[in-house]
Design a protein around this motif. Sequence first.
Motif, PDB file in Angstrom:
ATOM      1  N   SER A  52       2.529   3.565  -2.540  1.00  0.00           N
ATOM      2  CA  SER A  52       2.978   2.181  -2.604  1.00  0.00           C
ATOM      3  C   SER A  52       3.378   1.705  -1.211  1.00  0.00           C
ATOM      4  N   GLU A  53       3.217   0.416  -0.959  1.00  0.00           N
ATOM      5  CA  GLU A  53       3.492  -0.123   0.373  1.00  0.00           C
ATOM      6  C   GLU A  53       4.985  -0.342   0.587  1.00  0.00           C
ATOM      7  N   ARG A  54       5.750  -0.485  -0.478  1.00  0.00           N
ATOM      8  CA  ARG A  54       7.204  -0.630  -0.350  1.00  0.00           C
ATOM      9  C   ARG A  54       7.868   0.511  -1.108  1.00  0.00           C
ATOM     10  N   ARG A  55       8.668   1.282  -0.386  1.00  0.00           N
ATOM     11  CA  ARG A  55       9.310   2.420  -1.030  1.00  0.00           C
ATOM     12  C   ARG A  55      10.830   2.359  -0.930  1.00  0.00           C
ATOM     13  N   PRO A  69      14.758  -1.865  -6.602  1.00  0.00           N
ATOM     14  CA  PRO A  69      13.623  -1.367  -7.384  1.00  0.00           C
ATOM     15  C   PRO A  69      12.776  -2.494  -7.966  1.00  0.00           C
ATOM     16  N   ASP A 121       6.460  -3.473  -7.563  1.00  0.00           N
ATOM     17  CA  ASP A 121       5.610  -3.300  -6.376  1.00  0.00           C
ATOM     18  C   ASP A 121       5.821  -1.932  -5.710  1.00  0.00           C
ATOM     19  N   GLN A 122       6.745  -1.145  -6.236  1.00  0.00           N
ATOM     20  CA  GLN A 122       6.950   0.201  -5.671  1.00  0.00           C
ATOM     21  C   GLN A 122       6.122   1.266  -6.375  1.00  0.00           C
ATOM     22  N   GLN A 123       5.375   0.872  -7.407  1.00  0.00           N
ATOM     23  CA  GLN A 123       4.525   1.854  -8.083  1.00  0.00           C
ATOM     24  C   GLN A 123       3.359   2.245  -7.174  1.00  0.00           C
ATOM     25  N   HIS A 124       2.947   3.518  -7.292  1.00  0.00           N
ATOM     26  CA  HIS A 124       1.777   3.898  -6.516  1.00  0.00           C
ATOM     27  C   HIS A 124       0.537   3.226  -7.118  1.00  0.00           C
TER      28      HIS A 124
END
Length: 358
Positions: free
Chosen positions: A99-102, A106, A109-112
């Motif tokens: 994911s581009e935001r880690r 939460p 958009d944090q999902q791979h």
Amino acid sequence: MTDQRVATTGGYRPDRLLPTSVIGSHARPGWLDLAVAAADRGELGPVDIREVQDDAVDAALRDQEDAGIDIVADGEMRRTGFFTAEFYRHLVGVVPTPSERRLGAPGHDQQHRLTVVEPIAAPDGLGVVAEYRYARSRTTRPIKVTLPGPFTLSGRLSYGAGEVYRDRISVAEAFVPILAAEVEALAAAGADYIQVDEPSPAIHPEASHQFAALFDAAVAGVRGRVRLAAHLCFGNYLGRPLAARVYRPVLEQALAFGVDELVLEWANREMAELDVARDVAAAGRDLAAGVIDVKSYHLESADEVAARIEQVLAAGVPQERLLLVPDCGFSQTARWATRPKLRALVEGRDLVLGGAAR
Ligand SMILES: [Zn+2]
């Protein structure tokens, strides 16, 4: 409403008034997460992890049976969340993308993600038939089988510059034959009640005219042989919705799905838009109404649940068209809270029926 289709005639039919069920995913026991993490580190073999997952399904079924749920599900214990990492492991033609935001708050958009590198396929299916077979061997209650719809599945795939698929709809179209094969195999294995999770019309109202065609193409082969349901919600990743929480703008699209039953959320929206519930029933669909808030740690009492059910009935949904469920899956809810919420669902229903014996 313009669409008066009654979608199917075969498959499971409830044998009681106001049956209770679930959306699909159950609260994960902490030890399952521990085992999955250990497996990811290479510390468990496939037999080890399968044994843990079998036990987790047993726990999910037992929690539902203890609460008195009429129609149970396997709890999606073999999937790491609603978005079905398990399904993607069955796919060829994709590679995982971090994911581009880690960091930070939460969010979905944090999902791979997965990047398409060649046309996708699932040579051995998506694994849902094996899930069903195991659950069938572990409970005598009716089982609802759940799987995501084509547009939902396409949401996690990046299609790059369009070398393989030109846009998201093309990816969703590629999932149609994969899903069609899976539901056909499910019906052949004896599944008689299938729910497809496709919250996308609410999340993507601008594209919704394509959802019904995609959805129907995926389930056309089993229509008339199994009871078909569609779950439309507003998202629940990490307990957070990602859409304007109103059904009215997407109701026409939802009613275009060729299903027997729509499975919609109400509790988390303080029972707003009950005129939509009335219109679903008036359009010839059964309604599974969400009367348990899976996103709140307020534990509903049976009286509170009964009052919600009475509101749905008072809005004009006939008793014989109404099923009772939580708003969404319990995958983002702690197990200690999930169990009393399931009990309140059943006890609230029993209050409405005047304490009638099961
Ligand atoms: Zn949901």
